[in-house]
Design an enzyme around this catalytic site. Structure first.
Site, PDB file in Angstrom:
ATOM      1  N   SER A   1       0.840  -1.206   0.000  1.00 15.13           N
ATOM      2  CA  SER A   1       0.000   0.000   0.000  1.00 15.13           C
ATOM      3  C   SER A   1       0.870   1.250   0.000  1.00 15.13           C
ATOM      4  O   SER A   1       1.671   1.463   0.923  1.00 15.13           O
ATOM      5  CB  SER A   1      -0.895   0.036   1.240  1.00 15.13           C
ATOM      6  OG  SER A   1      -1.425   1.347   1.390  1.00 15.13           O
TER       7      SER A   1
ATOM      8  N   HIS B   1      -0.922  -1.176  -4.416  1.00 11.85           N
ATOM      9  CA  HIS B   1      -2.235  -0.894  -3.817  1.00 11.85           C
ATOM     10  C   HIS B   1      -2.370   0.600  -3.537  1.00 11.85           C
ATOM     11  O   HIS B   1      -1.554   1.184  -2.812  1.00 11.85           O
ATOM     12  CB  HIS B   1      -2.354  -1.690  -2.507  1.00 11.85           C
ATOM     13  CG  HIS B   1      -3.694  -1.650  -1.852  1.00 11.85           C
ATOM     14  ND1 HIS B   1      -4.764  -2.444  -2.251  1.00 11.85           N
ATOM     15  CD2 HIS B   1      -4.134  -0.924  -0.792  1.00 11.85           C
ATOM     16  CE1 HIS B   1      -5.801  -2.195  -1.461  1.00 11.85           C
ATOM     17  NE2 HIS B   1      -5.449  -1.286  -0.581  1.00 11.85           N
TER      18      HIS B   1
ATOM     19  N   ASP C   1      -4.643   3.469  -1.965  1.00  7.43           N
ATOM     20  CA  ASP C   1      -5.748   3.690  -1.024  1.00  7.43           C
ATOM     21  C   ASP C   1      -6.336   5.078  -1.219  1.00  7.43           C
ATOM     22  O   ASP C   1      -5.801   6.071  -0.718  1.00  7.43           O
ATOM     23  CB  ASP C   1      -5.252   3.544   0.419  1.00  7.43           C
ATOM     24  CG  ASP C   1      -5.088   2.096   0.822  1.00  7.43           C
ATOM     25  OD1 ASP C   1      -4.031   1.738   1.350  1.00  7.43           O
ATOM     26  OD2 ASP C   1      -6.037   1.317   0.590  1.00  7.43           O
TER      27      ASP C   1
ATOM     28  N   MET D   1      -9.039   7.791  -0.491  1.00  4.33           N
ATOM     29  CA  MET D   1      -9.968   8.102   0.600  1.00  4.33           C
ATOM     30  C   MET D   1     -10.509   9.520   0.402  1.00  4.33           C
ATOM     31  O   MET D   1      -9.742  10.439   0.089  1.00  4.33           O
ATOM     32  CB  MET D   1      -9.244   8.012   1.950  1.00  4.33           C
ATOM     33  CG  MET D   1      -8.627   6.643   2.221  1.00  4.33           C
ATOM     34  SD  MET D   1      -7.801   6.609   3.824  1.00  4.33           S
ATOM     35  CE  MET D   1      -6.915   5.056   3.701  1.00  4.33           C
TER      36      MET D   1
ATOM     37  N   HIS E   1      -8.081   0.872  -4.426  1.00  2.16           N
ATOM     38  CA  HIS E   1      -9.059   0.630  -3.350  1.00  2.16           C
ATOM     39  C   HIS E   1      -9.792   1.938  -3.080  1.00  2.16           C
ATOM     40  O   HIS E   1      -9.239   2.848  -2.465  1.00  2.16           O
ATOM     41  CB  HIS E   1      -8.285   0.130  -2.110  1.00  2.16           C
ATOM     42  CG  HIS E   1      -9.143  -0.125  -0.921  1.00  2.16           C
ATOM     43  ND1 HIS E   1      -8.598  -0.353   0.334  1.00  2.16           N
ATOM     44  CD2 HIS E   1     -10.477  -0.219  -0.759  1.00  2.16           C
ATOM     45  CE1 HIS E   1      -9.574  -0.550   1.205  1.00  2.16           C
ATOM     46  NE2 HIS E   1     -10.729  -0.486   0.568  1.00  2.16           N
TER      47      HIS E   1
ATOM     48  N   MET F   1     -12.111   4.033  -1.137  1.00  2.33           N
ATOM     49  CA  MET F   1     -12.845   4.218   0.110  1.00  2.33           C
ATOM     50  C   MET F   1     -13.551   5.576  -0.002  1.00  2.33           C
ATOM     51  O   MET F   1     -13.151   6.571   0.632  1.00  2.33           O
ATOM     52  CB  MET F   1     -11.890   4.173   1.313  1.00  2.33           C
ATOM     53  CG  MET F   1     -11.387   2.765   1.599  1.00  2.33           C
ATOM     54  SD  MET F   1      -9.878   2.710   2.568  1.00  2.33           S
ATOM     55  CE  MET F   1      -8.668   2.920   1.273  1.00  2.33           C
TER      56      MET F   1
ATOM     57  N   MET G   1     -11.373  -6.513   4.635  1.00  2.66           N
ATOM     58  CA  MET G   1     -10.708  -5.564   5.531  1.00  2.66           C
ATOM     59  C   MET G   1     -10.511  -6.214   6.890  1.00  2.66           C
ATOM     60  O   MET G   1     -11.466  -6.681   7.509  1.00  2.66           O
ATOM     61  CB  MET G   1     -11.533  -4.285   5.675  1.00  2.66           C
ATOM     62  CG  MET G   1     -11.678  -3.462   4.392  1.00  2.66           C
ATOM     63  SD  MET G   1     -10.104  -3.051   3.619  1.00  2.66           S
ATOM     64  CE  MET G   1      -9.373  -2.006   4.874  1.00  2.66           C
TER      65      MET G   1
ATOM     66  N   GLY H   1      -9.425   3.483   6.633  1.00  2.00           N
ATOM     67  CA  GLY H   1      -9.185   4.902   6.903  1.00  2.00           C
ATOM     68  C   GLY H   1      -7.735   5.220   7.207  1.00  2.00           C
ATOM     69  O   GLY H   1      -7.241   6.288   6.871  1.00  2.00           O
ATOM     70  N   PHE H   2      -7.031   4.273   7.844  1.00  2.00           N
ATOM     71  CA  PHE H   2      -5.646   4.582   8.228  1.00  2.00           C
ATOM     72  C   PHE H   2      -4.760   3.332   8.158  1.00  2.00           C
ATOM     73  O   PHE H   2      -5.235   2.214   8.381  1.00  2.00           O
ATOM     74  CB  PHE H   2      -5.607   5.156   9.663  1.00  2.00           C
ATOM     75  CG  PHE H   2      -6.368   6.447   9.787  1.00  2.00           C
ATOM     76  CD1 PHE H   2      -7.712   6.439  10.147  1.00  2.00           C
ATOM     77  CD2 PHE H   2      -5.765   7.670   9.492  1.00  2.00           C
ATOM     78  CE1 PHE H   2      -8.446   7.633  10.231  1.00  2.00           C
ATOM     79  CE2 PHE H   2      -6.485   8.860   9.583  1.00  2.00           C
ATOM     80  CZ  PHE H   2      -7.831   8.844   9.954  1.00  2.00           C
ATOM     81  N   GLY H   3      -3.481   3.561   7.886  1.00  2.00           N
ATOM     82  CA  GLY H   3      -2.517   2.466   7.973  1.00  2.00           C
ATOM     83  C   GLY H   3      -2.048   2.327   9.409  1.00  2.00           C
ATOM     84  O   GLY H   3      -2.388   3.136  10.283  1.00  2.00           O
ATOM     85  N   GLY H   4      -1.279   1.280   9.669  1.00  2.00           N
ATOM     86  CA  GLY H   4      -0.649   1.117  10.985  1.00  2.00           C
ATOM     87  C   GLY H   4      -1.568   0.672  12.100  1.00  2.00           C
ATOM     88  O   GLY H   4      -1.229   0.759  13.271  1.00  2.00           O
TER      89      GLY H   4
ATOM     90  N   ASP I   1      -6.564  -7.077   3.713  1.00  2.00           N
ATOM     91  CA  ASP I   1      -6.014  -5.722   3.790  1.00  2.00           C
ATOM     92  C   ASP I   1      -6.143  -5.142   5.206  1.00  2.00           C
ATOM     93  O   ASP I   1      -7.236  -4.940   5.700  1.00  2.00           O
ATOM     94  CB  ASP I   1      -6.798  -4.838   2.804  1.00  2.00           C
ATOM     95  CG  ASP I   1      -6.245  -3.439   2.701  1.00  2.00           C
ATOM     96  OD1 ASP I   1      -6.852  -2.619   1.981  1.00  2.00           O
ATOM     97  OD2 ASP I   1      -5.218  -3.143   3.355  1.00  2.00           O
ATOM     98  N   GLY I   2      -4.964  -4.907   5.829  1.00  2.00           N
ATOM     99  CA  GLY I   2      -4.991  -4.211   7.124  1.00  2.00           C
ATOM    100  C   GLY I   2      -4.248  -4.968   8.203  1.00  2.00           C
ATOM    101  O   GLY I   2      -4.654  -6.074   8.553  1.00  2.00           O
ATOM    102  N   GLY I   3      -3.171  -4.372   8.708  1.00  2.00           N
ATOM    103  CA  GLY I   3      -2.439  -4.986   9.821  1.00  2.00           C
ATOM    104  C   GLY I   3      -1.663  -6.230   9.433  1.00  2.00           C
ATOM    105  O   GLY I   3      -1.353  -7.087  10.273  1.00  2.00           O
TER     106      GLY I   3
ATOM    107  N   GLY J   1       1.159  -2.148   4.180  1.00  2.00           N
ATOM    108  CA  GLY J   1       1.793  -0.830   4.081  1.00  2.00           C
ATOM    109  C   GLY J   1       2.954  -0.773   5.058  1.00  2.00           C
ATOM    110  O   GLY J   1       4.122  -0.913   4.678  1.00  2.00           O
TER     111      GLY J   1
HETATM  112  C1  DX5 Z   1      -6.706   1.118   5.268  1.00  2.00           C
HETATM  113  C2  DX5 Z   1      -6.149   0.719   3.909  1.00  2.00           C
HETATM  114  C3  DX5 Z   1      -5.047  -0.293   4.018  1.00  2.00           C
HETATM  115  C4  DX5 Z   1      -3.851   0.221   4.828  1.00  2.00           C
HETATM  116  C5  DX5 Z   1      -2.889  -0.907   5.086  1.00  2.00           C
HETATM  117  O1  DX5 Z   1      -7.900   1.844   5.087  1.00  2.00           O
HETATM  118  O2  DX5 Z   1      -7.160   0.180   3.091  1.00  2.00           O
HETATM  119  O3  DX5 Z   1      -4.616  -0.661   2.699  1.00  2.00           O
HETATM  120  O4  DX5 Z   1      -3.206   1.249   4.126  1.00  2.00           O
HETATM  121  O5  DX5 Z   1      -1.869  -0.377   5.906  1.00  2.00           O
HETATM  122  P1  DX5 Z   1      -1.157  -1.319   7.009  1.00  2.00           P
HETATM  123  O6  DX5 Z   1      -0.552  -2.458   6.233  1.00  2.00           O
HETATM  124  O7  DX5 Z   1      -0.146  -0.436   7.660  1.00  2.00           O
HETATM  125  O8  DX5 Z   1      -2.252  -1.784   7.936  1.00  2.00           O
HETATM  126 ZN    ZN Z   2      -6.485  -0.623   1.149  1.00  2.00          ZN
END
Ligand code: DX5
Ligand code: ZN
Length: 215
Positions: free
Chosen positions: A7, A32, A34, A36, A65, A67, A136, A141-144, A172-174, A194
């Site tokens: 991402s 990927h 993202d 938003m 993606h 959102m 998901m 909404g956010f990475g990390g 996708d996510g974490g 990401g």
């Molecule tokens: C969150 C995104 C994910 C996110 C993944 O809304 O859709 O793609 O960026 O980031 P990590 O891998 O850090 O969870």
């Molecule tokens: Zn994503």
């Protein structure tokens, strides 16, 4: 072999061209993006013009993606920007089959994403139009954020629901080397990451670790 779709949300936004080129050189399978809008999710990232600018720098599939609210009105922008896969949120579509059919008509693969709390059964009526399901494992909404394992169970439910159809499952996510194992065991074909790819800048080693390959 599971595919890795890093991402770009976790990249240095001041040097995206280098990130795209380095990720391809490091063995990423997809990229990927993202998108938003600050309405469907509280964050605001980038749109089609930025993706279009980066398109000439990579031959990898662009995994977009969305959102965003009312994605049907924006699909052409992302197809024109060079998206190979356009994924919309089921929660943002009144007529999901129509939106997915429109994505295919634009020449892109049609993806649908489910927030953690959204039940997989809602995709039953769209089964004939789905090329990819984006599961998901964080609130979009956010990475990390911290990984949520429960949504992984949707893959088994959907593989039965879509029996016989050619559908890819992306998580996708974490995602990190530990949670990647759970996602792969649950049937994931593609992993988005990401933080785990961009940390310490060791893209190739991080991507290999997500695939479960040795150092
Ligand atoms: C969150 C995104 C994910 C996110 C993944 O809304 O859709 O793609 O960026 O980031 P990590 O891998 O850090 O969870
Ligand atoms: Zn994503």
């Amino acid at each position: 072999m599971v595919k890795i779709s890093p991402s770009l949300l976790a990249a240095d936004f001041g040097n995206l061209r280098a990130a795209v080129q380095d990720l391809q050189a490091a063995g990423a399978d997809w990229l990927h993006w993202d998108v938003m809008d600050g309405c469907f999710v509280p964050n605001l990232t980038f749109g089609a013009p930025l993706i279009k600018k980066l398109r000439p720098n990579s031959t990898l599939p662009f995994d977009v993606h969305l959102m965003i609210k009312n994605p049907a009105s924006k699909l052409q922008w992302f197809a024109d920007a060079g998206a190979d896969i356009i994924t919309v949120h089921a929660e943002a579509c009144d007529d999901l089959p129509a939106v997915l059919a429109q994505i295919r008509k634009l020449g892109c693969k049609a993806g649908v994403s489910l927030k953690p709390a959204t039940p997989p059964e809602i995709l039953a009526q769209a089964a004939d139009w789905v090329d990819l399901v984006l599961i998901m494992t964080v609130e979009p909404g956010f990475g990390g954020q911290a990984f949520m394992p429960a949504p992984l169970d949707k893959i088994g439910v959907l593989r039965r629901l879509f029996s016989g159809r050619k559908v890819e499952f992306e998580v996708d996510g974490g995602i990190n080397p530990q949670t990647a194992k759970q996602a792969i065991a649950s049937g994931a074909d593609v992993l988005v990451a990401g933080t785990a790819v961009f940390q310490n800048g060791a893209y190739e080693a991080n991507i290999r670790a997500l695939r479960g390959e040795g150092k």
